[in-house]
Write a protein that holds these residues in place. Sequence first.
Motif, PDB file in Angstrom:
ATOM      1  N   UNK A 118      28.531  42.760  51.044  1.00  0.00           N
ATOM      2  CA  UNK A 118      29.795  42.154  51.418  1.00  0.00           C
ATOM      3  C   UNK A 118      30.814  43.194  51.832  1.00  0.00           C
ATOM      4  N   UNK A 119      31.836  42.726  52.538  1.00  0.00           N
ATOM      5  CA  UNK A 119      32.928  43.611  52.955  1.00  0.00           C
ATOM      6  C   UNK A 119      34.253  42.860  52.905  1.00  0.00           C
ATOM      7  N   UNK A 120      35.301  43.624  52.804  1.00  0.00           N
ATOM      8  CA  UNK A 120      36.651  43.110  53.033  1.00  0.00           C
ATOM      9  C   UNK A 120      37.171  43.896  54.227  1.00  0.00           C
ATOM     10  N   UNK A 121      37.287  43.231  55.343  1.00  0.00           N
ATOM     11  CA  UNK A 121      37.750  43.889  56.561  1.00  0.00           C
ATOM     12  C   UNK A 121      39.244  44.198  56.469  1.00  0.00           C
ATOM     13  N   UNK A 122      39.626  45.291  57.085  1.00  0.00           N
ATOM     14  CA  UNK A 122      41.021  45.722  57.170  1.00  0.00           C
ATOM     15  C   UNK A 122      41.634  45.988  55.788  1.00  0.00           C
ATOM     16  N   UNK A 123      40.777  46.477  54.876  1.00  0.00           N
ATOM     17  CA  UNK A 123      41.263  46.879  53.542  1.00  0.00           C
ATOM     18  C   UNK A 123      40.698  48.241  53.212  1.00  0.00           C
ATOM     19  N   UNK A 124      41.493  49.289  53.248  1.00  0.00           N
ATOM     20  CA  UNK A 124      42.901  49.287  53.639  1.00  0.00           C
ATOM     21  C   UNK A 124      43.048  49.124  55.148  1.00  0.00           C
ATOM     22  N   UNK A 125      44.261  48.947  55.598  1.00  0.00           N
ATOM     23  CA  UNK A 125      44.522  48.693  57.015  1.00  0.00           C
ATOM     24  C   UNK A 125      43.773  49.694  57.887  1.00  0.00           C
ATOM     25  N   UNK A 126      43.015  49.157  58.837  1.00  0.00           N
ATOM     26  CA  UNK A 126      42.267  49.984  59.772  1.00  0.00           C
ATOM     27  C   UNK A 126      40.907  50.429  59.265  1.00  0.00           C
ATOM     28  N   UNK A 127      40.541  50.037  58.066  1.00  0.00           N
ATOM     29  CA  UNK A 127      39.250  50.420  57.494  1.00  0.00           C
ATOM     30  C   UNK A 127      38.628  49.183  56.858  1.00  0.00           C
ATOM     31  N   UNK A 128      37.727  49.361  55.919  1.00  0.00           N
ATOM     32  CA  UNK A 128      37.155  48.226  55.207  1.00  0.00           C
ATOM     33  C   UNK A 128      36.606  48.675  53.861  1.00  0.00           C
ATOM     34  N   UNK A 129      36.505  47.724  52.960  1.00  0.00           N
ATOM     35  CA  UNK A 129      35.913  47.947  51.640  1.00  0.00           C
ATOM     36  C   UNK A 129      34.509  47.368  51.682  1.00  0.00           C
ATOM     37  N   UNK A 130      33.544  48.127  51.180  1.00  0.00           N
ATOM     38  CA  UNK A 130      32.141  47.742  51.279  1.00  0.00           C
ATOM     39  C   UNK A 130      31.556  47.613  49.872  1.00  0.00           C
ATOM     40  N   UNK A 131      30.816  46.538  49.636  1.00  0.00           N
ATOM     41  CA  UNK A 131      30.179  46.272  48.356  1.00  0.00           C
ATOM     42  C   UNK A 131      28.674  46.491  48.502  1.00  0.00           C
ATOM     43  N   UNK A 132      28.101  47.237  47.560  1.00  0.00           N
ATOM     44  CA  UNK A 132      26.679  47.572  47.582  1.00  0.00           C
ATOM     45  C   UNK A 132      26.015  47.155  46.276  1.00  0.00           C
ATOM     46  N   UNK A 133      24.719  46.879  46.368  1.00  0.00           N
ATOM     47  CA  UNK A 133      23.914  46.596  45.176  1.00  0.00           C
ATOM     48  C   UNK A 133      22.555  47.275  45.325  1.00  0.00           C
ATOM     49  N   UNK A 134      21.951  47.503  44.177  1.00  0.00           N
ATOM     50  CA  UNK A 134      20.579  48.010  44.147  1.00  0.00           C
ATOM     51  C   UNK A 134      19.869  47.340  42.995  1.00  0.00           C
ATOM     52  N   UNK A 135      18.859  46.559  43.313  1.00  0.00           N
ATOM     53  CA  UNK A 135      18.082  45.880  42.282  1.00  0.00           C
ATOM     54  C   UNK A 135      17.070  46.855  41.703  1.00  0.00           C
ATOM     55  N   UNK A 136      16.922  46.823  40.394  1.00  0.00           N
ATOM     56  CA  UNK A 136      16.028  47.770  39.722  1.00  0.00           C
ATOM     57  C   UNK A 136      14.728  47.116  39.248  1.00  0.00           C
ATOM     58  N   UNK A 137      14.675  45.807  39.250  1.00  0.00           N
ATOM     59  CA  UNK A 137      13.491  45.118  38.752  1.00  0.00           C
ATOM     60  C   UNK A 137      12.404  44.923  39.743  1.00  0.00           C
TER      61      UNK A 137
END
Length: 142
Positions: free
Chosen positions: A123-142
């Motif tokens: 997932x992402x939040x676009x334009x957070x902060x302004x002009x950039x984006x916040x990115x969500x990552x996961x890694x499953x271990x099972x």
Amino acid sequence: MSPTPRLEFVDAPSASDIEAVVGILGAAAESQLPGGNYRDYGFLLRDEAGTIQGGLTGYVLYGWMFIQFVSVAPDLRGQGLGRLMMQRAEDWARQQGLGGMWLDTFAFQAPGFYRDLGFVEFGTIEDHPAGSRRIFFQKRLG
């Protein structure tokens, strides 16, 4: 009937203020879905004097590790210490029987670093902060 509580803004809540809020939230979550087993963890980089030069911290909840902060002092970057911390965290998570790891970072930080370690964007939040984006990552271990 108990008195109506007053709402107060606190610009810099203390650790005990935050702990009180988290305690109430944790109790409510535990009553709805027992077994959350919340706990904080940390992997700390210390120099010979014991001064913290970086680290990886977060919490475990419902069988997953959240990586909240990862840092390495500027003069120690490029030596593989970030990768070492991430690998130690993953090893620890596997030893604990956790199902996965997740984190968020900004596009101007190091998303490629996490991708190289096998994390997948979810997932992402676009334009957070302004002009950039916040990115969500996961890694499953099972």
